[in-house]
Write a protein that holds these residues in place. Structure first.
Motif, PDB file in Angstrom:
ATOM      1  N   LEU A   1      -6.251   3.589  -7.653  1.00 38.84           N
ATOM      2  CA  LEU A   1      -6.052   3.677  -6.212  1.00 38.84           C
ATOM      3  C   LEU A   1      -5.694   5.097  -5.795  1.00 38.84           C
ATOM      4  O   LEU A   1      -6.218   5.614  -4.809  1.00 38.84           O
ATOM      5  CB  LEU A   1      -4.943   2.718  -5.760  1.00 38.84           C
TER       6      LEU A   1
ATOM      7  N   HIS B   1      -8.804   7.677  -7.390  1.00 39.95           N
ATOM      8  CA  HIS B   1     -10.002   6.859  -7.537  1.00 39.95           C
ATOM      9  C   HIS B   1     -11.191   7.615  -8.113  1.00 39.95           C
ATOM     10  O   HIS B   1     -11.787   7.198  -9.111  1.00 39.95           O
ATOM     11  CB  HIS B   1     -10.382   6.243  -6.186  1.00 39.95           C
TER      12      HIS B   1
ATOM     13  N   ALA C   1       0.833  -1.208   0.000  1.00 36.87           N
ATOM     14  CA  ALA C   1       0.000   0.000   0.000  1.00 36.87           C
ATOM     15  C   ALA C   1       0.863   1.252   0.000  1.00 36.87           C
ATOM     16  O   ALA C   1       0.570   2.235  -0.691  1.00 36.87           O
ATOM     17  CB  ALA C   1      -0.937  -0.013   1.205  1.00 36.87           C
TER      18      ALA C   1
ATOM     19  N   GLY D   1      -1.878   3.043  -2.366  1.00 35.83           N
ATOM     20  CA  GLY D   1      -3.227   2.652  -1.958  1.00 35.83           C
ATOM     21  C   GLY D   1      -3.258   1.167  -1.648  1.00 35.83           C
ATOM     22  O   GLY D   1      -2.407   0.403  -2.113  1.00 35.83           O
TER      23      GLY D   1
ATOM     24  N   TYR E   1      -0.765   2.883 -10.179  1.00 36.35           N
ATOM     25  CA  TYR E   1      -2.069   2.257  -9.917  1.00 36.35           C
ATOM     26  C   TYR E   1      -3.089   3.375  -9.757  1.00 36.35           C
ATOM     27  O   TYR E   1      -3.563   3.692  -8.673  1.00 36.35           O
ATOM     28  CB  TYR E   1      -1.992   1.366  -8.669  1.00 36.35           C
TER      29      TYR E   1
END
Length: 296
Positions: free
Chosen positions: A279, A282, A158, A163, A276
């Motif tokens: 993440l 979002h 994470a 995330g 990502y």
């Protein structure tokens, strides 16, 4: 979770999130399984029947020793559609899914409704050429405290990606000692990532005729082969090859900017994002995807 046969002796894990409407298929990046979308993909079930696929060599899919080139991975995706009885779908691909998804979109355009690229690799073929003259770099050793337990690994991931990964992604992509809980190894065929990277072929993003949403993180290249570690100790032919590849990589970036100006493309550079992107950004990614998939 289902299994779909894509070749003799090869079955892929398929995640069926349910939902109403046309098919929407998520393809993960290298090293991940379909479970990396466990918490994101269900946000589209109101308007789509949503699936995610784990490519061969990873997680709960079969781990054959062959078939990691771009064309075979693309054919695997088509075989999944055939196994589900789906004539046409929209696709969402992250990172290394870019080449295989583009291969599907250009070789089987009748199968592709819309395409969403999530910070995908556009220079896979150049990476494959690089690995033809340089060895694969050794994997970095994790800090002992980051692999002391499943929870420690999840926290480290994470922190690294910006995330939290879904719980099943941690479990499907990694193996842990059943007694101590310590991380043991990635859950994949040991040569899978190298085979995928060395199997990248050039794909023609400009030839995609479907509607495209291209979400990306701006990461400017230095453009200098000399900045690579150990460059000064390399043989002269290798140095020249690396200089050529660096120049071609910069050219590829310019080509992609031109591609994103095509009428069927919508390119969006995400600010303050990391790889990502669903993440780290979002709400923005979800909004842009829903608008594109349901209206564009």
């Amino acid at each position: 979770m289902k299994r779909v046969k894509v070749a003799e002796g090869v079955e892929l894990e398929l995640l069926d999130f349910g939902g109403q409407g046309p098919a929407l298929v998520f393809l993960s990046g290298l090293g991940n399984t379909g479970h990396v979308f466990d918490t994101f993909a269900p946000e589209f079930t109101a308007a789509h029947h949503v699936y995610a696929v784990t490519r061969r060599g990873f997680g709960s899919s079969n781990w054959p020793e062959q078939g990691y080139d771009t064309a075979t991975l693309g054919e695997d995706v088509v075989r999944v559609l055939e196994g589900l009885g789906i004539a046409k779908a929209s696709f969402v691909g992250h990172s290394a899914a870019g080449p295989e998804l583009t291969w599907v979109a250009t070789h089987h355009p009748e199968r592709v409704e819309k395409v969403v690229y999530l910070d995908v690799r556009t220079d896979g073929d150049l990476l494959a050429e690089l690995l033809s003259v340089l060895p694969m770099p050794p994997p970095s050793e994790p800090a002992p405290e980051d692999v002391a337990s499943r929870a420690a690994l999840a926290a480290a991931v994470a922190r690294d990606v910006g995330g939290a990964f879904p719980a099943h992604e941690i479990d499907e992509a990694n193996e842990f000692d059943p007694k101590t809980g310590h991380y043991l190894r990635d859950r994949k065929w040991p040569h899978a990532e190298e085979r995928v990277m060395k199997g990248f072929s050039k794909v023609d993003f400009a030839a995609v005729t479907a509607a495209v949403l291209f979400l990306y993180v701006d990461q400017p290249r230095s453009g200098r082969a000399e900045d690579l570690p150990g460059f000064s100790q390399m043989d002269l032919p290798v140095q020249e090859k690396l200089r050529t590849l660096s120049a071609r990589a910069l050219q590829r970036d310019a080509e992609m900017l031109s591609v994103m100006s095509m009428p069927n493309w919508k390119g969006i550079k995400l600010e303050h994002a990391r790889h990502y992107i669903w993440l780290t950004n979002h709400d923005e990614v979800l909004r842009e995807m829903k608008t594109f998939l349901e209206i564009f």
